[in-house]
Design a protein around this motif. Structure first.
Motif, short mmCIF file in Angstrom:
data_model
loop_
_atom_site.label_atom_id
_atom_site.label_comp_id
_atom_site.label_asym_id
_atom_site.label_seq_id
_atom_site.Cartn_x
_atom_site.Cartn_y
_atom_site.Cartn_z
N UNK A 26 0.94 -1.22 -0.13
CA UNK A 26 -0.13 -0.04 0.03
C UNK A 26 0.87 1.34 0.01
N UNK A 27 1.67 1.52 -1.20
CA UNK A 27 2.36 2.40 -1.16
C UNK A 27 2.25 3.19 -2.67
N UNK A 28 2.44 4.63 -2.93
CA UNK A 28 2.33 5.23 -4.22
C UNK A 28 3.67 4.67 -4.97
N UNK A 29 3.23 4.59 -6.37
CA UNK A 29 4.43 4.73 -7.11
C UNK A 29 5.39 5.84 -7.11
N UNK A 30 6.62 5.61 -7.03
CA UNK A 30 7.53 6.58 -6.54
C UNK A 30 7.95 7.14 -5.34
N UNK A 31 7.21 6.50 -4.52
CA UNK A 31 7.33 6.61 -2.88
C UNK A 31 8.45 6.08 -2.37
N UNK A 32 9.03 6.49 -1.43
CA UNK A 32 10.11 5.80 -0.73
C UNK A 32 9.41 5.07 0.40
N UNK A 33 10.11 4.02 0.68
CA UNK A 33 9.58 2.78 1.89
C UNK A 33 10.82 2.35 2.65
N UNK A 34 10.73 1.99 3.76
CA UNK A 34 11.81 1.56 4.58
C UNK A 34 11.36 0.22 5.58
N UNK A 35 12.07 -0.79 5.32
CA UNK A 35 11.68 -2.25 5.88
C UNK A 35 12.59 -2.20 7.25
N UNK A 36 11.74 -2.41 8.57
CA UNK A 36 12.50 -2.49 9.68
C UNK A 36 12.94 -4.21 10.08
N UNK A 37 12.05 -5.08 9.55
CA UNK A 37 12.28 -6.35 9.99
C UNK A 37 13.56 -7.01 9.37
N UNK A 38 14.83 -6.76 9.66
CA UNK A 38 16.01 -7.17 8.80
C UNK A 38 16.40 -8.29 9.67
N UNK A 39 16.48 -9.58 9.17
CA UNK A 39 16.72 -10.77 9.91
C UNK A 39 18.43 -10.97 10.01
N UNK A 40 18.97 -10.63 8.77
CA UNK A 40 20.64 -10.98 8.78
C UNK A 40 21.34 -9.85 7.88
N UNK A 41 22.45 -9.38 8.41
CA UNK A 41 22.97 -8.28 7.59
C UNK A 41 24.60 -8.93 7.43
N UNK A 42 25.06 -8.83 6.15
CA UNK A 42 26.58 -9.38 5.80
C UNK A 42 27.30 -8.07 5.41
N UNK A 43 28.23 -7.63 6.13
CA UNK A 43 29.07 -6.12 5.86
C UNK A 43 30.30 -6.98 5.46
N UNK A 44 30.53 -7.21 4.39
CA UNK A 44 31.99 -7.55 3.73
C UNK A 44 32.70 -8.58 4.59
N UNK A 45 31.57 -9.81 5.04
CA UNK A 45 32.01 -10.82 5.78
C UNK A 45 31.91 -10.91 7.18
N UNK A 46 31.44 -9.60 7.82
CA UNK A 46 30.92 -9.61 9.32
C UNK A 46 29.29 -9.84 9.28
N UNK A 47 28.87 -11.06 9.65
CA UNK A 47 27.60 -11.06 9.76
C UNK A 47 26.91 -10.85 10.91
N UNK A 48 25.88 -10.21 10.94
CA UNK A 48 25.10 -9.85 12.04
C UNK A 48 23.55 -10.61 11.96
N UNK A 49 23.49 -11.53 12.95
CA UNK A 49 22.24 -12.03 12.83
C UNK A 49 21.30 -11.66 14.15
N UNK A 50 19.96 -11.41 13.72
CA UNK A 50 19.06 -10.97 14.79
C UNK A 50 18.39 -11.80 15.47
N UNK A 51 17.78 -11.45 16.71
CA UNK A 51 17.07 -12.39 17.67
C UNK A 51 15.78 -11.69 17.85
N UNK A 52 14.64 -11.68 17.13
CA UNK A 52 14.76 -12.15 15.87
C UNK A 52 15.17 -11.04 14.68
N UNK A 53 15.30 -9.76 15.10
CA UNK A 53 15.89 -8.81 14.14
C UNK A 53 17.00 -8.05 14.73
N UNK A 54 17.78 -7.65 13.59
CA UNK A 54 18.81 -6.92 13.87
C UNK A 54 18.54 -5.48 14.47
#
Length: 172
Positions: A26-54
């Motif tokens: 439910x967002x208009x075309x061209x609009x910006x959206x952000x998602x906060x439910x990030x489960x895992x992030x990999x920054x150049x080999x450094x992995x961060x796993x969330x419990x349940x989210x990072x």
């Protein structure tokens, strides 16, 4: 750098400048959206796993378009009963362009994209930075090219069928 994010109940692996298709948002075309439910992030080999989210990590995206998926056919049949049903549907989707994976306190830096029309204008400019403009008094000479007459192809002769009878051998 990539992240696994929960978008509309489904998990997606995303990278920067990637286009993904998700269930209709439910967002208009061209609009910006952000998602906060990030489960895992990999920054150049450094992995961060969330419990349940990072914590503090989010994914920024831009809604490009609302589209429909390919048609899916659903066929039901009960054998020997004469029961057949064919139904189909097209799923509604939203096309997202991932603009970045942001950590805690980071701000999104939007990079301007060059559209194909702008590229043509840049390419048409000469070295002085001025666009090429035709003067009204100039007329271009057009050379007419005479077309050679087309040659007709001759039909290939048809192969004749063999009229010889097959030799049969009798067993004695």
């Amino acid at each position: 750098m990539y992240a696994i994010v929960d978008i509309a109940g489904k998990q997606h692996k995303v990278k920067k400048k990637q286009r993904i298709y998700v269930h209709r948002l439910d967002a208009a075309e061209g609009s910006q959206v952000e998602f906060n439910k990030v489960l895992l992030v990999d920054k150049d080999g450094a992995v961060s796993v969330g419990m349940p989210f990072v914590d503090g990590t989010r994914v920024a995206a831009k809604v490009v378009a609302h589209v429909k998926d390919d048609k899916i056919l659903v066929f039901k049949k009960k054998r020997r009963k004469g029961y057949k049903r064919l139904n189909g549907h097209r799923q509604y989707l939203t096309e997202l362009l991932i603009q970045g994976i942001l950590g805690e306190g980071e701000i999104l830096e939007i990079e301007e994209e060059v559209t194909p029309i702008e590229e043509e204008i840049v390419m048409s400019e000469n070295g002085d930075g001025e666009e090429l403009v035709e003067e009204e008094g100039q007329e271009e000479e057009v050379e007419e090219i005479e077309e050679a007459p087309k040659k007709k192809k001759k039909a290939a002769p048809k192969a004749k069928k063999a009229t010889e009878k097959k030799k049969t051998t009798r067993k004695k």
